[in-house]
Design an enzyme around this catalytic site. Structure first.
Site, mmCIF file in Angstrom:
data_model
loop_
_atom_site.group_PDB
_atom_site.id
_atom_site.type_symbol
_atom_site.label_atom_id
_atom_site.label_comp_id
_atom_site.label_asym_id
_atom_site.label_seq_id
_atom_site.Cartn_x
_atom_site.Cartn_y
_atom_site.Cartn_z
ATOM 1 N N GLU A 1 40.793 76.487 62.254
ATOM 2 C CA GLU A 1 40.257 75.907 61.033
ATOM 3 C C GLU A 1 41.351 75.948 59.958
ATOM 4 O O GLU A 1 41.940 76.998 59.706
ATOM 5 C CB GLU A 1 39.012 76.683 60.576
ATOM 6 N N GLU B 1 28.491 79.532 52.761
ATOM 7 C CA GLU B 1 28.662 78.278 53.502
ATOM 8 C C GLU B 1 27.912 78.293 54.838
ATOM 9 O O GLU B 1 28.507 78.086 55.900
ATOM 10 C CB GLU B 1 30.153 77.979 53.699
ATOM 11 N N ARG C 1 33.741 89.600 52.478
ATOM 12 C CA ARG C 1 34.298 88.561 51.598
ATOM 13 C C ARG C 1 33.360 88.209 50.441
ATOM 14 O O ARG C 1 32.140 88.212 50.595
ATOM 15 C CB ARG C 1 34.623 87.302 52.409
ATOM 16 N N ARG D 1 30.023 76.861 39.905
ATOM 17 C CA ARG D 1 30.508 77.573 41.097
ATOM 18 C C ARG D 1 31.523 78.649 40.741
ATOM 19 O O ARG D 1 31.579 79.694 41.397
ATOM 20 C CB ARG D 1 31.112 76.555 42.069
ATOM 21 N N ASP E 1 38.605 77.865 45.081
ATOM 22 C CA ASP E 1 38.996 77.845 46.490
ATOM 23 C C ASP E 1 40.433 77.388 46.688
ATOM 24 O O ASP E 1 40.657 76.278 47.147
ATOM 25 C CB ASP E 1 38.030 76.924 47.252
ATOM 26 N N GLU F 1 42.642 88.019 48.524
ATOM 27 C CA GLU F 1 42.796 87.051 49.625
ATOM 28 C C GLU F 1 43.598 85.857 49.136
ATOM 29 O O GLU F 1 43.219 85.183 48.176
ATOM 30 C CB GLU F 1 41.428 86.588 50.141
ATOM 31 N N GLU G 1 46.082 74.485 53.037
ATOM 32 C CA GLU G 1 44.932 73.580 53.058
ATOM 33 C C GLU G 1 44.957 72.572 51.907
ATOM 34 O O GLU G 1 44.835 71.373 52.128
ATOM 35 C CB GLU G 1 43.636 74.403 53.016
ATOM 36 N N GLU H 1 52.000 70.257 42.240
ATOM 37 C CA GLU H 1 50.998 70.238 41.162
ATOM 38 C C GLU H 1 51.138 68.962 40.332
ATOM 39 O O GLU H 1 50.148 68.332 39.956
ATOM 40 C CB GLU H 1 51.199 71.471 40.279
HETATM 41 O O1 GCW Z 1 38.575 76.836 51.763
HETATM 42 C C1 GCW Z 1 37.357 76.770 52.393
HETATM 43 C C2 GCW Z 1 37.696 76.078 53.651
HETATM 44 C C3 GCW Z 1 36.866 76.483 54.826
HETATM 45 C C4 GCW Z 1 36.840 78.010 54.905
HETATM 46 C C5 GCW Z 1 36.224 78.552 53.629
HETATM 47 C C6 GCW Z 1 36.251 80.075 53.585
HETATM 48 C C7 GCW Z 1 36.839 79.399 56.833
HETATM 49 O O2 GCW Z 1 37.647 74.694 53.437
HETATM 50 O O3 GCW Z 1 37.449 75.927 55.961
HETATM 51 O O4 GCW Z 1 36.161 78.485 56.021
HETATM 52 O O5 GCW Z 1 36.949 78.111 52.520
HETATM 53 O O6 GCW Z 1 37.189 80.597 53.003
HETATM 54 O O7 GCW Z 1 35.365 80.719 54.102
#
Ligand code: GCW
Length: 679
Positions: A159, A286, A319, A336, A365, A387, A393, A511
């Site tokens: 992933e 999620e 987490r 969020r 994220d 983390e 990504e 950026e």
């Molecule tokens: O950044 C998002 C990602 C997911 C990921 C999630 C997470 C593993 O798009 O792919 O899942 O966060 O951190 O749990």
């Protein structure tokens, strides 16, 4: 030999003078302990590569005029132990000393064998960079846990992986090339990594079975390879395992049967993997199951798991990526960014002492720019971990150069003011600020089975820098960059300066041509590559920019917005709350402003958008030119591979530029003051 495969452990990146290192003629250590033997083997190999002469070992070594002594203080001859003891006393945890001994010898000493291994890698790094080793070196890690998270699935996919398939799995089985895994463990240990979660935090059906006898024997073989390099393995577990494996009707953390189920599961795991690190858990996040199903909270869930691991010294890493992923985009109240703090701060102090909360660097994220999560400084009585996302990504997916060490450094240096000035994130996560029992940093890794590990050769620098910062967050960006460049590409001055320039400019460049001023997203949904300004605007994911014909941005103020700024300590709260003091690069994260709003830089928001997008593409063109000029100074293979990626980056940067500029030109109707082409 593939140079990319060797990464920063190149045999001879620079020319060396053996006379400067007389102690490399012979190595003395007490054999028979696995990690110490690994250290000695690394030393022999590194020295043989650097000087094209094998060092003497065993009896022959004892007769050599100068020697390299390796081991714990109790392994050393008395006169060596005496000369190092004052330094060794300053070492904590798995740190080490490297101390010159009378007569041209040298000692590499730790309190534990893994410290000796880290000392060896430090020594070899210094030799490979032709640094002198004439002064004593004393090193202790700033963080107890220096961890890699793999988002690998049992079917071999990864992933958010951009460098091939998993190194560990194929076709729903644990399948690996032991040589490759060993080389990987070696790379990790060489930068001080000591923990690895080997499967995706999204634990699907097959991976749920990893805690059973069907998978534990093969996972134990994997753990065994990492063990030689002092890396302990962790598993991501499914909170609903007792139900999904068909054993119980509930996974309620307060049900004694559930506790007993996890106790026996832990017992089974430790029978296979005696030094098992513990569980990594994504729960109630999620669509993953968690304690909420049973009306329990995260402390109930984490502590139940923690009790099962406690007798064996295991940890639960829980987490904090918890938010409502079914938001209605019409709802302007739910934010969020607030979610992690709102969920976890009320639980501060309720977690067992072998639980750590793992917190993403930002509240959203892993965007190219976010403020630091207010959980850092918000939690005072809970073990915590930072983390980071090494895998790119949202930062170009390893097709684009995006060197993230400068970003991580800003995060670690950020002052939360939780206990007055100097309450940096680095001190929150190491545990030093609040006197926590455990702490550390985890990175979602960017590695797959591509021969060069990370897809883009330059993405290796992110893995290298991650490890170095976990060990010592006070290292400067320049030091880390210089180390990586010299170790990986050699010390030709043109190469060193061009590469350092490209790396150091790359985050800002990325950026510049993507989402502006901290607003984030604007990517294609799902795979997250390439521009799509409204890709997430009418979605359930809580990631909006609210652009209209007047302005853009998210009002997160206390005065008129979602109140998110209130989650920070002063003076950060006021800094973000007020338009006049909010840093430009985060303006649209905190405020909704008209396009004509003037930034602290003096530019209007709309002109800033145009300028950075044109400028970002020019910066990529420049990187490409600089790299092209190195054609006869870099080996053709790596040169060609990087050039190909830079071509892709340029094409994609142009697409980003034109989509973003056109979108905002059409929304605002305000032309570019320089009259450049907008469509
Ligand atoms: O950044 C998002 C990602 C997911 C990921 C999630 C997470 C593993 O798009 O792919 O899942 O966060 O951190 O749990």
């Amino acid at each position: 030999v593939n140079l990319d495969y060797a990464a920063w452990l190149q045999a001879t990146p620079v020319a060396l003078d053996a006379k400067a290192y007389p102690f490399t003629q012979a190595i003395v250590w007490r054999t028979g302990r696995r990690v110490l033997d690994t250290a000695a083997a690394e030393l022999c190999q590194g020295i043989a590569e650097a000087f094209a002469v094998e060092p003497k070992v065993g009896e022959a070594a004892r007769l050599a005029p100068c020697r390299l002594y390796l081991g714990l203080p109790t392994d050393l001859p008395g006169f060596v132990a005496n000369q190092v003891s004052a330094y060794v006393q300053q070492v904590c945890g798995d740190g080490y000393v490297i101390v010159p001994i009378e007569g041209g010898s040298l000692a590499v000493v730790g309190h534990v064998d893994i410290g000796c291994l880290y000392g060896v890698f430090h020594l070899l790094r210094a030799i490979r960079m032709a640094q002198p080793l004439t002064e004593p070196i004393v090193q202790s890690p700033h963080n107890e846990l220096r961890m890699i998270n793999h988002w690998d699935n049992a079917d071999g996919t990864i992933e958010r992986g951009y460098a091939g398939k998993s190194l560990f799995y194929r076709s729903n089985t644990v399948q690996f090339d032991p040589v490759r895994v060993r080389d990987y463990a070696r790379l990790l240990a060489s930068v001080g990594i000591n923990a690895i979660a080997v499967n995706n935090v999204n634990v699907h059906r097959v991976e749920t079975q990893f805690v059973t006898d069907a998978y534990l024997p093969s996972l134990a073989r994997l753990a065994d390879l990492f063990r030689d390099y002092g890396v302990r393995i962790f598993l991501s577990v499914n909170f609903a395992s007792p139900v999904e494996l068909g054993d119980l009707a509930t996974a309620d953390p307060l049900d004694p049967e559930v506790q007993a189920w996890w106790n026996s599961t832990a017992d089974r795991i430790y029978r296979h993997i005696p030094d098992f690190g513990g569980f990594l858990v994504k729960a109630d996040s999620e669509f993953r199951p968690g304690p909420f199903t049973y009306g329990r909270d995260h402390a109930d869930g984490a502590n139940m798991l923690a009790r099962s691991l406690k007798p064996y010294g295991g940890l639960v890493i829980w987490r904090c990526f918890v938010y409502n992923c079914l938001q209605d985009w019409r709802d302007r109240k739910t934010d969020r960014a607030r979610a992690a703090f709102d969920h976890f701060v009320p639980l501060d102090g309720r977690f067992d002492d072998n639980v750590l909360l793992q917190i993403k660097n930002g509240p959203m994220d892993f965007q190219v720019r976010e403020p630091v999560s207010p959980l850092f400084g918000g939690l005072a009585r809970t073990n915590q971990m930072l983390e980071l996302q090494i895998t790119q990504e949202y930062t170009g997916q390893q097709k684009h150069v995006c060197y993230l060490v400068p970003q991580w450094k800003e995060i670690l240096d950020f002052d939360t003011h939780a206990c007055g000035q100097g309450s940096t994130v680095a001190r929150c996560v190491s545990g030093a600020l609040f006197g926590c029992a455990h702490g550390g940093i985890a990175g979602v890794v960017n590695v797959g089975d591509d021969l060069n590990w990370t897809g883009h050769s330059f993405a290796q620098a992110n893995l290298y820098g991650f490890g170095r910062l976990c060990w010592d967050p006070s290292l400067s960006v320049e030091t880390i960059t210089d180390e990586w460049v010299r170790l990986t590409y050699g010390d030709d001055q043109d190469v060193v300066s061009a590469l350092a320039y490209i790396l150091l400019a790359s985050w800002r460049t990325y950026e510049d041509y993507t989402a502006p001023l901290g607003v984030g997203w604007m990517v294609n949904p799902g795979h997250h590559y390439g521009p799509n300004v409204d890709g997430y605007e009418y979605s359930k994911w809580g990631t909006y920019h609210f652009s209209d014909c007047h302005g853009i941005g998210v009002d997160r103020t206390i005065a008129t917005g979602t109140g998110y700024t209130g989650q920070y300590h002063e003076p950060n709260r006021s800094m973000y709350e007020n338009l006049e003091t909010c840093p430009d690069e985060l303006l649209l994260f905190f405020h909704h402003v008209p396009y004509t709003h003037r930034l602290r830089s003096g530019k209007t928001v709309i002109q800033h958008i145009y300028d950075t997008h044109f400028g970002g593409v020019e910066a990529v063109e420049q990187m490409r030119r600089m790299w092209a000029e190195l054609a006869d100074k870099v080996d053709p293979e790596r040169h060609h591979a990087v050039r190909t990626r830079l071509d892709v980056q340029l094409q994609d940067a142009i697409e980003w530029r034109d989509v973003i500029n056109t979108y905002f030109y059409r929304k605002s109707g305000i032309p570019d003051r320089q009259g450049r082409t907008i469509f």
